[in-house]
Design an enzyme around this catalytic site. Structure first.
Site, PDB file in Angstrom:
ATOM      1  N   CYS A  15      -8.953  -2.157 -11.970  1.00  0.00           N
ATOM      2  CA  CYS A  15      -8.676  -1.034 -11.264  1.00  0.00           C
ATOM      3  C   CYS A  15      -7.576  -1.345 -10.410  1.00  0.00           C
ATOM      4  CB  CYS A  15      -9.805  -0.714 -10.251  1.00  0.00           C
ATOM      5  SG  CYS A  15     -10.509  -2.076  -9.190  1.00  0.00           S
ATOM      6  N   GLU A  27     -11.134 -10.455  -7.872  1.00  0.00           N
ATOM      7  CA  GLU A  27      -9.794 -10.337  -7.241  1.00  0.00           C
ATOM      8  C   GLU A  27      -9.490 -11.380  -6.335  1.00  0.00           C
ATOM      9  OE1 GLU A  27      -9.600  -6.912  -4.661  1.00  0.00           O
ATOM     10  OE2 GLU A  27     -11.633  -7.246  -3.789  1.00  0.00           O
ATOM     11  N   ARG A  86       1.084  -9.670  -0.977  1.00  0.00           N
ATOM     12  CA  ARG A  86       1.532  -8.422  -1.814  1.00  0.00           C
ATOM     13  C   ARG A  86       2.556  -7.597  -1.050  1.00  0.00           C
ATOM     14  NH1 ARG A  86      -4.212  -5.506  -2.427  1.00  0.00           N
ATOM     15  NH2 ARG A  86      -3.493  -3.610  -2.344  1.00  0.00           N
ATOM     16  N   ARG A 144     -11.751   4.055  -3.031  1.00  0.00           N
ATOM     17  CA  ARG A 144     -11.768   3.316  -2.017  1.00  0.00           C
ATOM     18  C   ARG A 144     -12.268   3.760  -0.574  1.00  0.00           C
ATOM     19  NH1 ARG A 144      -6.385   2.389  -4.624  1.00  0.00           N
ATOM     20  NH2 ARG A 144      -6.167   0.310  -5.046  1.00  0.00           N
ATOM     21  N   ARG A 174     -16.644   1.860  -3.972  1.00  0.00           N
ATOM     22  CA  ARG A 174     -16.337   0.181  -3.385  1.00  0.00           C
ATOM     23  C   ARG A 174     -16.948   0.203  -1.940  1.00  0.00           C
ATOM     24  NH1 ARG A 174     -10.616  -2.351  -3.513  1.00  0.00           N
ATOM     25  NH2 ARG A 174     -10.356  -0.872  -1.651  1.00  0.00           N
ATOM     26  N   ASN A 227      -4.426  -6.296  -7.706  1.00  0.00           N
ATOM     27  CA  ASN A 227      -3.333  -6.268  -6.771  1.00  0.00           C
ATOM     28  C   ASN A 227      -3.745  -7.462  -5.960  1.00  0.00           C
ATOM     29  OD1 ASN A 227      -2.776  -3.783  -7.816  1.00  0.00           O
ATOM     30  ND2 ASN A 227      -3.897  -2.672  -6.287  1.00  0.00           N
ATOM     31  N   ASP A 228      -4.952  -7.803  -5.693  1.00  0.00           N
ATOM     32  CA  ASP A 228      -5.274  -9.043  -4.588  1.00  0.00           C
ATOM     33  C   ASP A 228      -5.480 -10.321  -5.455  1.00  0.00           C
ATOM     34  OD1 ASP A 228      -5.582  -8.165  -2.188  1.00  0.00           O
ATOM     35  OD2 ASP A 228      -7.425  -7.044  -2.573  1.00  0.00           O
ATOM     36  N   HIS A 276       0.822  -1.050   0.102  1.00  0.00           N
ATOM     37  CA  HIS A 276      -0.091  -0.021   0.209  1.00  0.00           C
ATOM     38  C   HIS A 276       0.795   0.967   0.075  1.00  0.00           C
ATOM     39  CE1 HIS A 276      -3.478  -2.749   0.625  1.00  0.00           C
ATOM     40  NE2 HIS A 276      -4.139  -1.767  -0.178  1.00  0.00           N
TER      41      HIS A 276
HETATM   42  C1  PEP Z   1      -7.075  -4.580  -6.132  1.00  0.00           C
HETATM   43  O1  PEP Z   1      -6.941  -5.675  -5.333  1.00  0.00           O
HETATM   44  O2  PEP Z   1      -6.377  -4.727  -7.294  1.00  0.00           O
HETATM   45  C2  PEP Z   1      -7.626  -3.486  -5.804  1.00  0.00           C
HETATM   46  C3  PEP Z   1      -7.744  -2.348  -6.702  1.00  0.00           C
HETATM   47  O3  PEP Z   1      -7.820  -3.048  -4.201  1.00  0.00           O
HETATM   48  P1  PEP Z   1      -6.858  -2.813  -3.118  1.00  0.00           P
HETATM   49  O4  PEP Z   1      -5.714  -2.548  -3.646  1.00  0.00           O
HETATM   50  O5  PEP Z   1      -7.501  -1.708  -2.591  1.00  0.00           O
HETATM   51  O6  PEP Z   1      -6.968  -4.304  -2.261  1.00  0.00           O
HETATM   52 MG    MG Z   2      -8.168  -5.491  -3.480  1.00  0.00          MG
END
Ligand code: PEP
Ligand code: MG
Length: 798
Positions: free
Chosen positions: A755, A684, A718, A552, A588, A707-708, A445
């Site tokens: 996203c 995800e 991650r 978010r 979201r 990302n997830d 993050h």
């Molecule tokens: C993701 O997981 O790709 C996503 C956009 O959500 P976050 O990064 O907030 O978990």
């Molecule tokens: Mg995510």
């Protein structure tokens, strides 16, 4: 990709060859076998129809190379050629190479995307290494004229000490060829003055590089820097054999100096690129300072001992809580260090000598740090920083000092071991012009925040804290993931011109930000923004966002120790939606849990929080929390029909139905008519990919959260530095998941966007467009460049 066909009399033999080739290319080769005949009594033989089928199976516009074993295999293959249509036949090449070595060499070359001529050449010279080893004569290629073949004169170079137990044998060589395939630069590998093409499996094998031998990689051409960065990254992973090397290292003596500086490239350190940009500025190193020992009088031994024990317990509890977060293993190890009875005994012995608690603790820990510092092993020396960190935390608890925030007075490159998201969020962008971390990961993050703030950033730059001093003028190349601390004059000039190009491109992109992105061949793309709250709206609009693809909302919830009320949420949602006119706003629902705890709503600790109550799972279990948000969204949507709702972490249809039932319940309670709030989900979780056809029947849109999705597909946290290389959305498995999701959405006729961080990565744009993605949602600072990238692409002919 060039297809490979193996024709053999024996099915077992062909299957074995195919298994080897699959392993060498990590499953990337497009290979078919035609082997044996359909006669249980006498299965040895070849069949022209089967050969034809195998060729058709793997043939595309790049052609097919066929390898055959004995006698009639050739006859059957020639007959198969006659049966094929003219178009296919023209693209097939039969080679006389031996079936095992030839198939390996051809498969690696084909999997690396090389053209058919190169694949044939690789197969044909496949026996050379073995011949050379056995002292047999090898046909020598005509030496190329100096200045044309040798790229080293004006090339970028990278030196590496090979630690692979068996040297650069076939598998690491295959990894090198595969890694360099996307680059058009000339690339060479040198050992002891002998240089060969780094795109040829056979040539690399011929170098015969052994463990503890040094090699130099050279790249020359327009993407030379990227090729060097890719090679460096692969070398740091020991060419795919990190595990074997780690095992070997335990039994080996201390690594020589070269290994420590092995990620150096001509005066630069290499890491993982997180955000592009080229910046030169003085370095500041962020470490928390050690509080001073107070000048107070000794009370009594019991009180001083109790004081130090209390402080240790406080820090230990904090570390144990942190150990559940990303990078948790570091904190868990620190907590264990704190529990060391020897440390406590030494501190208490000092206190018995009438030394105050703070001084006793400080003395014992500094002595311990000193021991680590002078240890023989480099690993042990690095532990000094850990001891210092623990010492500091207990000192803060003992003295009651508040930890310092990051304050920087002039534009600087911020170096740190790692940063918490809250550290990054609090940075003054005008002062921190680049970030360089020795730890961290691409989708942690803090990295996401750096990207969102448009700060050039590189992570995992090992050695940066040791090799750079405060005030040193350093250059961060966020595109190539390089940190330059002593560039040559020529490199300086190159970096300056690259920076100039970058700034000019940014300027141009910004000028065009408000117009829609359309590819050269007329494909329209939608670029939306990822935002965290009203403070991001202005930048999103200024950067040409065509709406919000991801809001978010958890940042709203994380801001204070109290949950936002329904009215507060409603006001924020309405305000943001109004600012975008009729452009879509994707809100979201709360996505906390896992690595995102909520101070205002503490949750019991979980063994595996990333696999626990995250996102929708938590919301469905805590209905009141969720209902408040749904009511706020429903009310805002009644006034702003551009609002749509997106649910994170959906794995199956039952969850979607439960959410929809809750929405219906809240709507009834609010006395609202069916306001047709569009409801979509994030894809995800791997289960959602496999359930995508069914899920598409239930929802209005998909948004791919790479990302997830990447962390769950690859089973790699991650935020964990140790597995950062696996958290790579270019992994074929992740790409496949994306492809399946887009296909399901298209089949069902619902909208699909992306996203996750991949959406804003211009290196991925072409691939994503080819997979059929048309909606991209990214940090707004990335949108102008993303649109420019789209405008430069032509899909039909590429
Ligand atoms: C993701 O997981 O790709 C996503 C956009 O959500 P976050 O990064 O907030 O978990
Ligand atoms: Mg995510």
């Amino acid at each position: 990709m060039v297809g490979i066909v193996v024709v053999s009399h024996s099915r077992l033999l062909a299957e074995g060859v195919a298994e080897l080739a699959t392993q060498m290319t990590q499953g990337k080769a497009n290979l078919a076998i035609a082997a044996g005949v359909d006669d249980p009594e006498n299965p040895i033989g070849t069949d022209a129809i089967a050969v034809m089928g195998a060729i058709e199976e793997v043939c595309d516009q790049d052609g097919v190379v066929v390898l055959m074993d004995l006698g009639s295999a050739l006859l059957s293959t020639e007959m198969a050629l006659e049966l094929l249509d003219d178009d296919t036949r023209e693209r097939v090449a039969l080679v006389s190479a031996p079936i095992v070595e030839g198939t390996m060499a051809a498969s690696v070359a084909a999997a690396a995307g090389l053209p058919i001529e190169a694949v044939i050449a690789e197969a044909t010279s496949a026996l050379d290494v073995k011949k050379e080893h056995l002292g047999e004569e090898v046909a020598v290629e005509a030496p190329q004229e100096s200045g044309t073949a040798d790229v080293s004169a004006e090339a970028l170079s990278f030196q590496w000490l090979v630690k692979n137990p068996h040297g650069i044998h076939a598998r690491p060589a295959a990894a090198i060829v595969g890694c360099l395939a996307p680059f058009s630069s000339d690339v060479q590998l040198e050992k002891a003055g002998q240089k060969v093409s780094a795109k040829s499996l056979n040539s690399i094998a011929k170098l015969g590089v052994r463990c503890d031998e040094s090699i130099v990689f050279y790249a020359s051409g327009h993407d030379a820097e990227q090729a060097v960065a890719a090679f460096t990254q692969l070398a740091n992973q020991h060419f795919g054999e990190a595990e074997q090397v780690a095992k070997g290292v335990q039994t080996e003596p201390e690594q020589p100096e070269e290994a420590v500086i092995a990620n150096e490239i001509d005066g630069a350190l290499a890491g993982i690129s997180v955000n592009g940009g080229i910046v030169t500025a003085p370095a500041v190193i962020f470490t928390q300072e050690m509080p001073a020992v107070p000048g107070r009088d000794f009370t009594d031994a019991d009180k001083e001992t109790a004081k130090v024990r209390e402080a240790i317990a406080e820090v230990k509890a904090h570390l144990e809580a942190q150990s559940k977060l990303p990078h948790g293993e570091i904190f868990a190890a620190h907590a264990m260090m704190l529990a060391d009875p020897e440390i406590a005994a030494k501190v208490e012995a000092e206190i018995a000598e009438q030394v105050i608690a703070e001084q006793a603790w400080f003395d014992v820990m500094m002595a311990l740090a000193e021991q680590y510092k002078s240890a023989e092993s480099q690993y042990m020396r690095e532990r000094e920083a850990d001891v210092y960190d623990i010492c500091r935390q207990v000192m803060i608890a003992l003295t009651g000092e508040t930890p310092k925030a990051i304050t920087i007075n002039q534009p600087s490159v911020l170096l740190a071991r790692d940063l918490m998201p809250s550290d990054v969020a609090g940075l003054d962008k005008s002062k921190v012009v680049a970030i360089c971390l020795s730890e961290g990961g691409k989708t942690s993050h803090s990295a996401i925040l750096a990207r969102a703030m448009g700060i050039p950033a590189v992570v995992k730059v090992q050695g940066c804290l040791e090799q750079v001093n405060v005030g040193d003028e350093i250059t961060v190349d966020g595109f190539s993931g390089l940190l330059w601390f002593a560039p040559s004059e020529a490199t300086k000039e190159e970096l300056a011109s690259k920076r100039h190009e970058w700034l000019a491109a940014q300027e141009l992109a910004l000028q065009n930000a408000q117009s829609q992105a359309v590819t050269q061949d007329g494909i329209e793309i939608h670029a939306l923004a990822n935002i965290g709250g009203p403070e991001d709206v202005e930048a999103a609009l200024a950067n040409g966002a065509e709406g919000v693809g991801l809001f978010r909302t958890e940042f709203l919830f994380q801001e204070s120790d109290e949950l936002p009320t329904e009215d507060e949420q409603y006001a924020v949602y309405k305000q943001i939606a109004a600012a975008f006119g009729d452009k879509p706003i994707t809100i979201r629902s709360l996505d906390v849990g896992g690595d995102k705890p909520l101070a205002a709503y503490p949750m019991p600790e979980e063994e595996n929080p990333f696999l626990g109550q995250r996102g929708v799972r938590l919301c469905l279990k805590h209905e009141e929390l969720f209902a408040t948000q749904l009511r706020a969204i429903l009310r805002a949507h009644a006034e702003q029909p551009n609002i749509q709702l997106m649910i994170p972490m959906i794995a199956n249809v039952a969850e979607v139905r439960a959410v929809k039932a809750l929405i219906a319940k809240q709507r009834t309670q609010l006395g609202m008519a069916d306001t047709a709030l569009p409801v979509g989900i994030m894809i995800e979780v791997p289960a959602a990919v496999f359930n995508a056809d069914a899920l598409a029947q239930e929802v209005d849109f998909f948004s791919i959260g790479t990302n997830d999705l990447t962390q769950y597909v690859m089973a790699a946290d991650r935020g964990n530095t140790e597995v950062a290389e696996l958290v790579n959305y270019f992994e074929p498995a992740v790409i496949k998941a994306i492809e399946l999701t887009i296909q399901s959405a298209n089949k069902a006729g619902i909208s699909v966007s992306m996203c996750g961080e991949m959406a804003g990565d211009v290196k991925a744009t072409e691939l994503l467009l080819k997979l059929g993605l048309r909606k991209f949602s990214a940090s707004s600072t990335l949108l102008p460049t993303l649109k420019q990238q789209v405008r430069a692409l032509e899909l039909v002919t590429s």
